[in-house]
Design a protein around this motif. Structure first.
Motif, PDB file in Angstrom:
ATOM      1  N   LEU A  48       3.637   9.583   6.602  1.00 38.13           N
ATOM      2  CA  LEU A  48       4.518  10.641   6.085  1.00 38.13           C
ATOM      3  C   LEU A  48       4.075  11.190   4.639  1.00 38.13           C
ATOM      4  O   LEU A  48       4.227  12.381   4.235  1.00 38.13           O
ATOM      5  CB  LEU A  48       5.880  10.483   6.486  1.00 38.13           C
ATOM      6  N   ALA A  49       4.172  10.211   3.807  1.00 35.71           N
ATOM      7  CA  ALA A  49       3.711  10.372   2.404  1.00 35.71           C
ATOM      8  C   ALA A  49       2.414  11.338   2.185  1.00 35.71           C
ATOM      9  O   ALA A  49       2.324  12.344   1.274  1.00 35.71           O
ATOM     10  CB  ALA A  49       3.663   9.100   1.636  1.00 35.71           C
ATOM     11  N   ASP A  50       1.457  10.639   3.139  1.00 29.77           N
ATOM     12  CA  ASP A  50       0.110  11.501   2.894  1.00 29.77           C
ATOM     13  C   ASP A  50       0.255  12.888   3.374  1.00 29.77           C
ATOM     14  O   ASP A  50      -0.406  13.673   2.868  1.00 29.77           O
ATOM     15  CB  ASP A  50      -0.852  10.637   3.750  1.00 29.77           C
ATOM     16  N   ARG A  51       1.030  12.991   4.463  1.00 28.76           N
ATOM     17  CA  ARG A  51       1.405  14.268   4.761  1.00 28.76           C
ATOM     18  C   ARG A  51       1.972  15.201   3.750  1.00 28.76           C
ATOM     19  O   ARG A  51       1.601  16.489   3.743  1.00 28.76           O
ATOM     20  CB  ARG A  51       2.334  14.463   6.172  1.00 28.76           C
ATOM     21  N   ASP A  52       3.176  14.745   3.158  1.00 30.56           N
ATOM     22  CA  ASP A  52       3.560  15.726   2.066  1.00 30.56           C
ATOM     23  C   ASP A  52       2.726  15.777   0.934  1.00 30.56           C
ATOM     24  O   ASP A  52       2.610  17.013   0.571  1.00 30.56           O
ATOM     25  CB  ASP A  52       4.921  14.724   1.340  1.00 30.56           C
ATOM     26  N   VAL A  53       1.813  15.031   0.657  1.00 29.07           N
ATOM     27  CA  VAL A  53       0.969  15.229  -0.432  1.00 29.07           C
ATOM     28  C   VAL A  53      -0.170  16.222   0.148  1.00 29.07           C
ATOM     29  O   VAL A  53      -0.692  17.250  -0.861  1.00 29.07           O
ATOM     30  CB  VAL A  53      -0.056  13.947  -0.888  1.00 29.07           C
ATOM     31  N   ARG A  54      -0.674  16.408   1.276  1.00 26.36           N
ATOM     32  CA  ARG A  54      -1.488  17.174   1.861  1.00 26.36           C
ATOM     33  C   ARG A  54      -0.876  18.811   1.900  1.00 26.36           C
ATOM     34  O   ARG A  54      -1.461  19.748   1.623  1.00 26.36           O
ATOM     35  CB  ARG A  54      -2.047  16.827   3.348  1.00 26.36           C
ATOM     36  N   ALA A  55       0.363  18.491   2.064  1.00 26.09           N
ATOM     37  CA  ALA A  55       1.100  19.719   2.234  1.00 26.09           C
ATOM     38  C   ALA A  55       1.296  20.536   0.816  1.00 26.09           C
ATOM     39  O   ALA A  55       1.296  21.804   0.652  1.00 26.09           O
ATOM     40  CB  ALA A  55       2.401  19.714   3.086  1.00 26.09           C
ATOM     41  N   HIS A  56       1.623  19.699  -0.186  1.00 23.30           N
ATOM     42  CA  HIS A  56       1.583  20.031  -1.288  1.00 23.30           C
ATOM     43  C   HIS A  56       0.441  20.663  -1.993  1.00 23.30           C
ATOM     44  O   HIS A  56       0.332  21.592  -2.845  1.00 23.30           O
ATOM     45  CB  HIS A  56       2.259  18.933  -2.249  1.00 23.30           C
ATOM     46  N   GLY A  57      -0.713  20.026  -1.486  1.00 18.82           N
ATOM     47  CA  GLY A  57      -2.125  20.512  -2.104  1.00 18.82           C
ATOM     48  C   GLY A  57      -2.559  19.229  -3.012  1.00 18.82           C
ATOM     49  O   GLY A  57      -2.018  19.389  -4.029  1.00 18.82           O
ATOM     50  N   ARG A  91       3.758   1.539   7.547  1.00 19.40           N
ATOM     51  CA  ARG A  91       2.721   2.376   7.851  1.00 19.40           C
ATOM     52  C   ARG A  91       3.133   4.218   8.187  1.00 19.40           C
ATOM     53  O   ARG A  91       2.428   4.905   7.722  1.00 19.40           O
ATOM     54  CB  ARG A  91       1.901   1.895   9.323  1.00 19.40           C
ATOM     55  N   ARG A  92       4.353   4.125   8.864  1.00 18.91           N
ATOM     56  CA  ARG A  92       4.812   5.297   8.965  1.00 18.91           C
ATOM     57  C   ARG A  92       5.224   6.043   7.773  1.00 18.91           C
ATOM     58  O   ARG A  92       4.719   7.354   7.467  1.00 18.91           O
ATOM     59  CB  ARG A  92       5.989   5.076   9.955  1.00 18.91           C
ATOM     60  N   ALA A  93       5.697   5.228   6.765  1.00 18.70           N
ATOM     61  CA  ALA A  93       5.966   5.704   5.628  1.00 18.70           C
ATOM     62  C   ALA A  93       4.638   6.383   4.785  1.00 18.70           C
ATOM     63  O   ALA A  93       4.799   7.609   4.327  1.00 18.70           O
ATOM     64  CB  ALA A  93       6.613   4.953   4.739  1.00 18.70           C
ATOM     65  N   LEU A  94       3.687   5.700   4.858  1.00 18.92           N
ATOM     66  CA  LEU A  94       2.539   5.863   4.237  1.00 18.92           C
ATOM     67  C   LEU A  94       2.000   7.216   4.999  1.00 18.92           C
ATOM     68  O   LEU A  94       1.331   8.265   4.312  1.00 18.92           O
ATOM     69  CB  LEU A  94       1.532   4.840   4.198  1.00 18.92           C
ATOM     70  N   ASP A 128      12.033  11.507   3.486  1.00 14.03           N
ATOM     71  CA  ASP A 128      11.757  10.635   4.571  1.00 14.03           C
ATOM     72  C   ASP A 128      10.544   9.446   4.268  1.00 14.03           C
ATOM     73  O   ASP A 128      11.232   8.397   4.537  1.00 14.03           O
ATOM     74  CB  ASP A 128      11.202  11.583   5.646  1.00 14.03           C
ATOM     75  N   PRO A 129       9.642   9.750   3.681  1.00 13.54           N
ATOM     76  CA  PRO A 129       8.707   8.450   3.392  1.00 13.54           C
ATOM     77  C   PRO A 129       9.371   7.532   2.557  1.00 13.54           C
ATOM     78  O   PRO A 129       9.178   6.382   2.574  1.00 13.54           O
ATOM     79  CB  PRO A 129       7.493   9.037   2.701  1.00 13.54           C
ATOM     80  N   ARG A 130      10.067   8.007   1.528  1.00  9.94           N
ATOM     81  CA  ARG A 130      10.768   7.134   0.658  1.00  9.94           C
ATOM     82  C   ARG A 130      11.837   6.285   1.460  1.00  9.94           C
ATOM     83  O   ARG A 130      12.054   5.073   1.025  1.00  9.94           O
ATOM     84  CB  ARG A 130      11.334   8.007  -0.718  1.00  9.94           C
ATOM     85  N   SER A 131      12.596   6.815   2.157  1.00  9.63           N
ATOM     86  CA  SER A 131      13.483   6.253   3.007  1.00  9.63           C
ATOM     87  C   SER A 131      12.852   5.167   4.019  1.00  9.63           C
ATOM     88  O   SER A 131      13.479   4.004   4.121  1.00  9.63           O
ATOM     89  CB  SER A 131      14.373   7.097   3.781  1.00  9.63           C
ATOM     90  N   LEU A 132      11.847   5.430   4.744  1.00  7.07           N
ATOM     91  CA  LEU A 132      10.956   4.849   5.474  1.00  7.07           C
ATOM     92  C   LEU A 132      10.697   3.344   4.765  1.00  7.07           C
ATOM     93  O   LEU A 132      10.372   2.320   5.118  1.00  7.07           O
ATOM     94  CB  LEU A 132      10.061   5.276   6.138  1.00  7.07           C
ATOM     95  N   LEU A 133      10.097   3.643   3.517  1.00 10.44           N
ATOM     96  CA  LEU A 133       9.731   2.675   2.747  1.00 10.44           C
ATOM     97  C   LEU A 133      10.636   1.587   2.139  1.00 10.44           C
ATOM     98  O   LEU A 133      10.491   0.253   2.283  1.00 10.44           O
ATOM     99  CB  LEU A 133       8.946   3.241   1.468  1.00 10.44           C
ATOM    100  N   GLU A 153       0.891  -1.130   0.163  1.00 11.19           N
ATOM    101  CA  GLU A 153      -0.022   0.040  -0.019  1.00 11.19           C
ATOM    102  C   GLU A 153       0.759   1.160  -0.003  1.00 11.19           C
ATOM    103  O   GLU A 153       0.543   2.173  -0.493  1.00 11.19           O
ATOM    104  CB  GLU A 153      -0.832  -0.217   1.248  1.00 11.19           C
ATOM    105  N   ALA A 154       1.692   1.293   1.003  1.00 10.74           N
ATOM    106  CA  ALA A 154       2.775   2.390   0.769  1.00 10.74           C
ATOM    107  C   ALA A 154       3.483   2.532  -0.499  1.00 10.74           C
ATOM    108  O   ALA A 154       3.759   3.667  -0.869  1.00 10.74           O
ATOM    109  CB  ALA A 154       3.773   2.322   2.074  1.00 10.74           C
ATOM    110  N   GLU A 155       4.074   1.581  -0.968  1.00  7.74           N
ATOM    111  CA  GLU A 155       4.960   1.520  -2.359  1.00  7.74           C
ATOM    112  C   GLU A 155       4.024   2.190  -3.465  1.00  7.74           C
ATOM    113  O   GLU A 155       4.265   2.863  -4.026  1.00  7.74           O
ATOM    114  CB  GLU A 155       5.187   0.001  -2.763  1.00  7.74           C
ATOM    115  N   ASP A 156       2.391   1.651  -3.290  1.00  5.85           N
ATOM    116  CA  ASP A 156       1.691   2.377  -4.587  1.00  5.85           C
ATOM    117  C   ASP A 156       1.530   3.617  -4.318  1.00  5.85           C
ATOM    118  O   ASP A 156       1.345   4.617  -5.212  1.00  5.85           O
ATOM    119  CB  ASP A 156       0.371   1.146  -4.481  1.00  5.85           C
TER     120      ASP A 156
END
Length: 495
Positions: free
Chosen positions: A443-452, A438-441, A413-418, A398-401
């Motif tokens: 942080l990735a979701d946080r980055d996407v939300r911050a990006h918009g 799960r932590r990678a996912l 950071d999310p990529r490194s955790l993945l 799920e995180a990879e996708d």
């Protein structure tokens, strides 16, 4: 030939030599001035005692000689003043700039950190995009022709994995010099990019000769994927009813994004077909590459729905056996005097209640069971080990996708955790891998939300930029990303 000693001389040594030469020049000119004084003194009386009544013609050579001698002192003084002024100017400039050596200033820790993060993101994007293009090339050329490109991607992936491992190690504070570690990260990423850059032009030559057939391949992939996406929409309703709203919302989001990518693909395939008909090869390749990248991401999203459906069914079948196994492990621990993890009994009781209360998420249930007992050695075998691996594969997948289809916004950071989750799962430590994934996912979701998260536009361009299919550097969304490293992946820019 330049001596090796000269080539190896530090720049500050050269600077010291220049200073010494300047000192020598000042001394030489000053000495010349002092030596000229006696000559001038010897000439002064003769010039003063010359008879005033002497004929004009014989006196002319004497005047010329005297004039030449008279110029020595002014020239010496002016030369000395010029050298001193130049030397003072150089010294003042060096003091004002604060630079003693011509060598560039060392990067600050913050700059080194930013450079390493940017290198990781760019290298990861390059590897992902290169991997996505290979299946389309494979439909047109034989495997022997494609083998060098597969090897390049494999080598780049290996270098990138090493860079992520190095980054994660020092992010965790495990000893060593941080500056050297960051330099190693940048170096590994640069090598990954170099390997891909070296093959980019060759792949372009192979594919440009097959623009028409390549377009047909992309159109066929698009039609097949559109049918699968329609089936995935029906799956969403089934999963929501069987496993609850949280599961339904996850898969529904994947289907919506897949449809957005397919809308974008439709527009770009139409543009590519028009360019082929007009004989505009450059435009055809640019539009085709954008369509292929979007098809690849839609495929990831639809495949993720199918994979999640299978794993939910496996998990649902495994939950009762996992509960029984967990209770047996706790009973054995109590019988042998082994400390029982705090809250383990409450976790198992809550899962048993969910089994009879209605729709629930079986993957989440297995995750809670296996994590509650992770400290007990007996929990790492049998049905609980099977459950832990199933949960870990689902979490990592799920995180990879998510990272793959949102790479335009996801940071280092999310990529490194993945990457760490993948290594940990291979160790194998499935429970720990699940935590990392799960932590990678998250942080990735946080980055996407911050990006918009962009609103869907008529042609799906904003979603393609968020997904990294387009690089977002031009008004129409920018060039499509292509096989290659940092030097070549942007080669389809207009102009």
């Amino acid at each position: 030939m330049t001596s090796s000693l000269v080539r190896g001389r530090p720049r500050h040594a050269t600077a010291h030599i220049r200073v010494r030469v300047a000192h020598a020049l000042v001394g030489a000119v000053a000495g010349a001035g002092w030596l000229a004084i006696p000559v001038l003194a010897a000439q002064e009386p003769a010039t003063a005692s010359a008879p005033r009544t002497a004929p004009a013609a014989p006196a002319a050579p004497r005047d010329d000689e005297s004039s030449a001698v008279d110029l020595i002192l002014p020239v010496a003084v002016l030369g000395t003043a010029g050298v001193v002024a130049a030397y003072s100017y150089v010294r003042r400039g060096r003091r004002a700039s604060g630079v003693v050596s011509a060598a560039p200033a060392a990067a600050t820790p913050a700059e080194s950190d930013r450079r390493a993060r940017a290198a990781l993101v760019e290298a990861d994007d390059s590897v992902r995009a290169s991997e996505e293009e290979l299946p389309f090339a494979a439909a047109l050329v034989d495997e022997q022709t494609l083998a060098p490109f597969r090897r390049a991607v494999h080598t780049a992936r290996t270098e990138l994995s090493a860079a992520f491992a190095l980054w994660h190690r020092y992010e965790e504070g495990e000893g060593g010099d941080r500056g050297q570690a960051l330099a190693g990260v940048v170096g590994r990423c640069a090598e990954a990019g170099r390997v891909l850059d070296a093959r980019a032009g060759e792949l372009d030559r192979l594919r440009r000769s097959e623009a028409g057939p390549a377009l047909e391949v992309a159109e066929g992939a698009f039609r097949r994927l559109t049918a699968r996406a329609a089936g995935a929409r029906a799956t969403v309703t089934e999963l929501r009813e069987r496993y609850g709203p949280s599961v339904g919302a996850r898969v529904a989001g994947c289907v919506e994004e897949a449809m957005d990518r397919l809308v974008f693909t439709t527009a770009r395939l139409n543009e590519a077909r028009r360019a082929v008909d007009l004989g505009d090869e450059t435009q055809a390749v640019r539009q085709l590459r954008a369509a292929e990248g979007s098809v690849a991401q839609a495929g990831i999203l639809v495949a993720g729905v199918d994979r999640t459906t299978r794993r939910l069914r496996e998990a649902a079948a495994l939950v009762p056996a996992a509960l029984t196994g967990a209770e047996a492990v706790l009973a054995k621990a109590r019988a042998t005097g082994t400390p029982v993890p705090s809250g383990a009994d409450d976790t198992l009781a809550a899962v048993r209640e969910e089994l009879t209360a209605g729709p629930y998420d079986p993957l989440d249930a297995l995750r809670r069971i296996t994590r509650a007992l992770v400290r007990l050695p007996e929990a790492r075998s049998g049905v609980l080990d099977t459950a832990a691996h199933l949960v870990a594969r689902a979490a990592v997948g799920e995180a990879e996708d998510y990272v793959a289809v949102h790479r335009g916004a996801v940071g280092a950071d999310p990529r490194s955790l993945l990457a760490a989750a993948v290594r940990t799962l291979a160790a194998p430590h499935p429970v720990e891998a699940t935590v990392l994934a799960r932590r990678a996912l998250e942080l990735a979701d946080r980055d996407v939300r911050a990006h918009g998260v962009p609103d869907s536009d008529a042609q799906g361009t904003t979603g393609a930029v968020l997904g990294g299919v387009l690089l977002g550097e031009e008004p129409d969304g920018g060039p499509p990303v292509a096989f290659g490293g940092p030097e070549t992946r942007r080669r389809f820019r207009t102009g």
